[in-house]
Motif scaffolding. Structure first.
Motif, short mmCIF file in Angstrom:
data_model
loop_
_atom_site.label_atom_id
_atom_site.label_comp_id
_atom_site.label_asym_id
_atom_site.label_seq_id
_atom_site.Cartn_x
_atom_site.Cartn_y
_atom_site.Cartn_z
N VAL A 195 1.08 -0.85 0.48
CA VAL A 195 -0.12 0.21 0.28
C VAL A 195 0.81 0.65 -0.16
O VAL A 195 1.71 1.49 1.05
CB VAL A 195 -1.00 -0.06 1.77
N VAL A 212 -3.95 7.13 -3.26
CA VAL A 212 -3.60 5.98 -2.64
C VAL A 212 -3.79 5.08 -4.50
O VAL A 212 -4.10 4.65 -5.01
CB VAL A 212 -4.30 5.75 -1.20
N ILE A 265 -10.22 8.48 -1.46
CA ILE A 265 -10.82 7.82 -0.39
C ILE A 265 -11.87 8.53 0.45
O ILE A 265 -12.39 8.67 1.10
CB ILE A 265 -9.82 7.25 0.36
N LEU A 286 -6.25 0.52 6.38
CA LEU A 286 -5.30 -0.32 5.22
C LEU A 286 -4.85 -1.46 4.93
O LEU A 286 -4.08 -1.66 3.91
CB LEU A 286 -4.12 0.36 6.31
N LEU A 309 -9.15 -1.31 0.90
CA LEU A 309 -8.78 0.03 0.07
C LEU A 309 -9.67 -0.25 -1.53
O LEU A 309 -10.19 1.06 -1.93
CB LEU A 309 -7.06 -0.15 -0.32
N ARG A 317 -13.24 -0.06 -1.41
CA ARG A 317 -13.90 1.12 -0.86
C ARG A 317 -13.37 1.99 -2.82
O ARG A 317 -14.37 3.01 -2.81
CB ARG A 317 -12.81 1.71 0.10
#
Length: 286
Positions: A183, A236, A246, A258, A263, A266
């Protein structure tokens, strides 16, 4: 013969006053009024008035005594004796009948602080206060001040229902993401990011400059969630893929998981975007 007998008497009368004794002692020591004034810091006008026993020229009874004692000390005469003589002469002249305006008994006039010394002390005090103010200003960590300002602005602008952000669509089938996919956070513009623990307390934080990247440590992915006050300034990526925004622009977002799968979920459709398109995203609008 009569003239010879009266001459000594007149000479004795000429030095019966304390001022005459002071003058004669000064002259015997070879000193001028200017010399005595320099030693006592008393003006020559006042010293001359003391020598003439013209006490009305002096500002007050206590000043007469104090000046006379200082004069005596400057020319090595017993100051206590001179002071007593001056007080007797003041009583004889009924000088005490004048209204006394002095509010205190001054000490030796030569020991009173000068105006220059007073102003010097005032300036030194002001410099010390200014130096303390500068020290207090410089002692504040710039990063801490930045965090406090951004957090306050973000909390004030936070929408009543933060959870009202668009619900991310699940990841497309056929595009699985590895649980240990890296990430990476990249600053599109200067942006502050923080990592919250399970109680929502920000334990770790940092500021990303434009173009600066930060790979989130594996321990952070498991223990912390992400928060930022400028979501549109943060890119991200998970495993090299941009997950998209985000949260709404200029709104405090927090509690962002995280974990790679969260992620990607999302980000929804953004997870399926091609790599070339995602790498161009930071350059748009900046």
């Amino acid at each position: 013969m009569a003239d010879d007998e009266t001459a000594p008497e007149q000479g004795e009368l000429a030095i019966t006053r304390t001022g005459d004794k002071l003058r004669l002692a000064r002259e015997a020591a070879g000193l001028s009024l200017a010399d005595v004034a320099a030693r006592t810091r008393i003006t020559q006008r006042h010293l001359e008035a003391i020598e003439k026993s013209d006490f009305s020229e002096l500002p007050g009874r206590t000043y007469v005594t104090g000046f006379a004692r200082a004069y005596a000390r400057a020319i090595d005469l017993p100051e206590a004796e001179v002071g007593a003589s001056i007080r007797r002469e003041l009583e004889e002249d009924q000088y005490g009948a004048r209204p006394a305006y002095e509010a205190y008994e001054p000490t030796d006039p030569a020991r009173l602080p000068t105006a220059r010394l007073t102003w010097t002390l005032v300036i030194v005090a002001l410099l010390l206060v200014s130096a303390y103010g500068v020290w207090r200003f410089l002692s504040v960590e710039p990063d801490e001040a930045l965090i406090a300002a951004q957090n306050q602005a973000a909390e004030e602008s936070e929408a009543p229902a933060t959870t009202a952000a668009p619900v991310a669509a699940p990841a497309k089938a056929g595009t699985p993401i590895a649980a240990n996919a890296p990430v990476v956070l990249t600053g599109v513009s200067e942006v502050w990011i923080g990592f919250d623990d399970a109680q929502g307390k920000t334990e770790n934080w940092r500021t990303l400059d434009p173009g600066e990247t930060y790979e989130v440590p594996a321990a952070y992915i498991e223990q912390f969630t992400l928060r930022t006050s400028i979501p549109q300034a943060l890119k991200v990526t998970v495993g090299g893929r941009d997950v998209g925004p985000i949260g709404p622009a200029d709104t405090l977002v927090k509690g962002i998981s995280l974990k790679p799968a969260d992620l990607v979920a999302r980000g929804g459709g953004s997870a399926g975007t091609s790599a070339p398109a995602s790498t161009a995203a930071p350059k748009t609008g900046r």
